[in-house]
Design an enzyme around this catalytic site. Structure first.
Site, PDB file in Angstrom:
ATOM      1  CG  ASP A  63      -0.308  -0.310   2.532  1.00  0.00           C
ATOM      2  OD1 ASP A  63       0.935  -0.239   2.626  1.00  0.00           O
ATOM      3  OD2 ASP A  63      -1.036  -0.621   3.488  1.00  0.00           O
ATOM      4  CG  ASN A 131      -9.135  -0.288  11.406  1.00  0.00           C
ATOM      5  OD1 ASN A 131      -8.220  -1.039  11.051  1.00  0.00           O
ATOM      6  ND2 ASN A 131      -9.503   0.766  10.683  1.00  0.00           N
ATOM      7  CG  HIS A 133      -6.032  -1.547   8.461  1.00  0.00           C
ATOM      8  ND1 HIS A 133      -5.955  -0.168   8.542  1.00  0.00           N
ATOM      9  CD2 HIS A 133      -4.820  -1.989   8.857  1.00  0.00           C
ATOM     10  CE1 HIS A 133      -4.760   0.181   8.967  1.00  0.00           C
ATOM     11  NE2 HIS A 133      -4.048  -0.903   9.168  1.00  0.00           N
ATOM     12  CD  GLU A 138      -8.614   1.837   6.983  1.00  0.00           C
ATOM     13  OE1 GLU A 138      -8.598   0.912   7.820  1.00  0.00           O
ATOM     14  OE2 GLU A 138      -7.927   2.867   7.108  1.00  0.00           O
TER      15      GLU A 138
HETATM   16  P1  PGA Z   1       1.558  -1.209  13.004  1.00  0.00           P
HETATM   17  O1  PGA Z   1       0.485  -1.162  11.843  1.00  0.00           O
HETATM   18  O2  PGA Z   1       2.481  -2.340  12.700  1.00  0.00           O
HETATM   19  O3  PGA Z   1       2.250   0.121  12.910  1.00  0.00           O
HETATM   20  O4  PGA Z   1       0.825  -1.411  14.292  1.00  0.00           O
HETATM   21  C1  PGA Z   1      -0.070  -2.333  11.370  1.00  0.00           C
HETATM   22  C2  PGA Z   1      -1.043  -2.006  10.277  1.00  0.00           C
HETATM   23  O5  PGA Z   1      -1.716  -0.969  10.362  1.00  0.00           O
HETATM   24  O6  PGA Z   1      -1.137  -2.793   9.328  1.00  0.00           O
END
Ligand code: PGA
Length: 237
Positions: A63, A131, A133, A138
């Site tokens: 992404d 959340n 994702h 999302e």
């Molecule tokens: P993080 O993010 O490793 O910074 O907790 C994970 C994600 O949002 O995929």
């Protein structure tokens, strides 16, 4: 999750590295590999910096924020280039990176074509957002989504504000591989240090409200979990 494996790791970075290398070694020559960014994979990246990668692979961008330059400090493929590919002596193929300055809809279609041309994704290594994702898919993203443009959820922008100076520094749109694109990967490795959402995703209902829950249907999923997450998963197993 009967066909899937949970690796509980005191040394999280080392376990993640070992699983990544194992998957790369078991794939075809020069496999197509998605690498995650963010806080969770940092310790794995440090092991890549120390030990390199015994077999070359092609990095596929998961992404990227819309509208930024490749060498913007917020750029995810730049992070992977600096923290993993360069230290491991691997080239970055710009064809496999979302061009954040291009027309985003056409760019997503182009990335899908590149994946097809490269023979599909061999290994998708992912983190999970609080959340639920994966990538920037999302909550509410259709399970049959391909690479697409998405509006970031407020939780995601909050979580990423620290990496972008402040909330307003987090772009509001991004491009991401879709859930169906990710599910077509031959292997998926989920790296997680988040107990509640991981248990919800992998032990509760499969629903588009929790995008990572689709991974319950993946035939070849390995979860690399901190001990606390592994306990949370086993509790409901
Ligand atoms: P993080 O993010 O490793 O910074 O907790 C994970 C994600 O949002 O995929």
């Amino acid at each position: 999750m009967s066909s899937n494996t949970i690796i509980s790791a005191g040394d999280f970075g080392r376990a993640a590295y070992d699983q990544a290398i194992k998957a790369i070694n078991q794939s075809r020559r020069n496999p197509l590999v998605v690498m995650p960014t963010g806080a969770t994979p940092k310790s794995m990246q440090q092991i890549f910096q120390r030990l390199g990668c015994p077999r070359p692979f092609q990095y596929l961008n998961l992404d990227q924020y819309c509208g930024i330059d490749f060498d913007d400090p917020r750029s995810y493929p730049l992070e992977i280039q600096k923290s993993l590919l360069d230290p491991a002596g691997l080239p970055l193929n710009m064809n496999l990176v979302f061009n954040a300055k291009a027309d985003p809809v056409k760019e997503c279609a182009r990335i899908e074509r590149e994946i097809k041309k490269a023979g599909g994704i061999d290994v998708a290594i992912l983190g999970i957002g609080s959340n639920g994702h994966i990538g920037f898919n999302e909550p509410g993203t259709p399970f049959n989504s391909r690479a697409h443009v998405t509006e970031l959820a407020p939780e995601t922008r909050n979580a990423n504000a620290a990496y972008c100076d402040h909330y307003g520094g987090v772009p509001d749109h991004a491009m991401t591989l879709g859930l169906e694109t990710i599910m077509e990967a031959r292997r998926v490795i989920l790296l997680t240090n988040k107990a509640d959402i991981t248990r919800k995703a992998l032990r509760e209902e499969i629903t588009e409200d929790v995008p990572a829950s689709i991974l319950q249907r993946h035939p070849n999923l390995t979860v690399v979990a901190t001990p606390a997450v592994a306990r949370a998963l086993r509790f409901d197993a």
